[in-house]
Design an enzyme around this catalytic site. Sequence first.
Site, short mmCIF file in Angstrom:
data_model
loop_
_atom_site.label_atom_id
_atom_site.label_comp_id
_atom_site.label_asym_id
_atom_site.label_seq_id
_atom_site.Cartn_x
_atom_site.Cartn_y
_atom_site.Cartn_z
N GLU A 131 10.15 63.93 19.28
CA GLU A 131 8.90 64.23 19.63
C GLU A 131 8.54 64.26 21.27
O GLU A 131 8.06 65.03 21.76
CB GLU A 131 8.18 63.25 19.04
CG GLU A 131 8.06 63.69 17.51
CD GLU A 131 7.34 64.82 17.19
OE1 GLU A 131 6.42 65.44 17.97
OE2 GLU A 131 8.06 65.48 16.32
N HIS B 231 10.48 72.40 19.77
CA HIS B 231 10.98 71.89 18.67
C HIS B 231 12.11 72.94 18.23
O HIS B 231 12.98 72.80 17.64
CB HIS B 231 10.08 71.75 17.22
CG HIS B 231 9.59 70.31 17.74
ND1 HIS B 231 10.28 68.99 17.51
CD2 HIS B 231 8.40 69.84 17.43
CE1 HIS B 231 9.80 67.87 17.55
NE2 HIS B 231 8.27 68.52 17.40
N HIS C 180 4.73 72.87 22.28
CA HIS C 180 5.25 71.84 22.12
C HIS C 180 6.13 72.26 20.66
O HIS C 180 7.50 71.99 20.63
CB HIS C 180 4.39 70.75 21.48
CG HIS C 180 4.65 69.64 20.52
ND1 HIS C 180 5.18 68.36 21.19
CD2 HIS C 180 5.30 69.51 19.36
CE1 HIS C 180 5.76 67.60 20.19
NE2 HIS C 180 5.83 68.20 19.23
N GLU C 181 5.52 73.11 19.70
CA GLU C 181 6.28 73.36 18.50
C GLU C 181 7.30 74.37 18.89
O GLU C 181 8.31 74.20 18.32
CB GLU C 181 5.21 74.20 17.51
CG GLU C 181 4.01 73.15 17.18
CD GLU C 181 4.24 72.00 16.43
OE1 GLU C 181 5.60 71.80 16.01
OE2 GLU C 181 3.62 70.85 16.69
#
Length: 288
Positions: free
Chosen positions: A202, A135, A131-132
Amino acid sequence: MFNLAKTAILMAVITALFIIVGGMIGGREGMLMALLIAVGMNFFSYWFSDAMVLKMTNARQVDEHSAPDFYAVVKELADKAGLPMPKVYLIDEDAPNAFATGRNPDNAAVAATTGILKILSRREFRGVMAHELAHIKHRDILISTIAATMAGAISALANFAMFFGGRDADGKPHNPIASILVALLAPLAASLIQMSISRAREFEADRGGAEISADPEALANALGKIHAYASSTPFYAVERHPETAQMMILNPLSGSGLAQLFSTHPPTAERVARLLAMAKQETNPRMG
């Protein structure tokens, strides 16, 4: 794709709001002045936000020798995502959380708390790091900075109107009541749009992270665990510096009810449901 389109639409809306408010309050000169002020306020943040947030959270850099498992997970996923290896940081906090920062993939960092390493399995932690990295891949720091710049410009225009009143293109004053209403409502609208952009990013990082890890269920399980622990485990660094909360995988300072409109993150239950739907779709693909 929906969240990418939503982000583009919201960015267009906040830009249009800036143009409309600028035209109503200060004309072309007022718009330019407000934009310059906002750019100035956010330029420093964009270039130095990584160092600032890492310092605020007391993060310490680790490598393959000091944190071999953590480093190995990030290295494997960065290679899968086609990203340069980011710097890796550890935060000595019991609160389970993680974040990514950096103005572009070549100048990026990921950080995680010692608490998240304790409560998550390796598979779940892998989902969080994916997930990071999503980003970073999506350049979300740049997107959020542009949104903040526009929102800041609108607020600057509103402050100008509050003190000096609005003026049209010919320099004539607007109706004072109208100017006050614009001054009060425009920053509120800009903030709502900015938070909506953040929530869309997100969702998109959840989707992108699930694709990088090829394991949506792992991230879903991780979010559920983080949510359960975060409510009873204070994140002291974030409490001291609440401006860092929006960068976390789960905002430890989020409210409920109407406060969700101003939340930087979507409800955890909705994020989990979307990820589990992705996992189900992968398990039971449509027959061709």
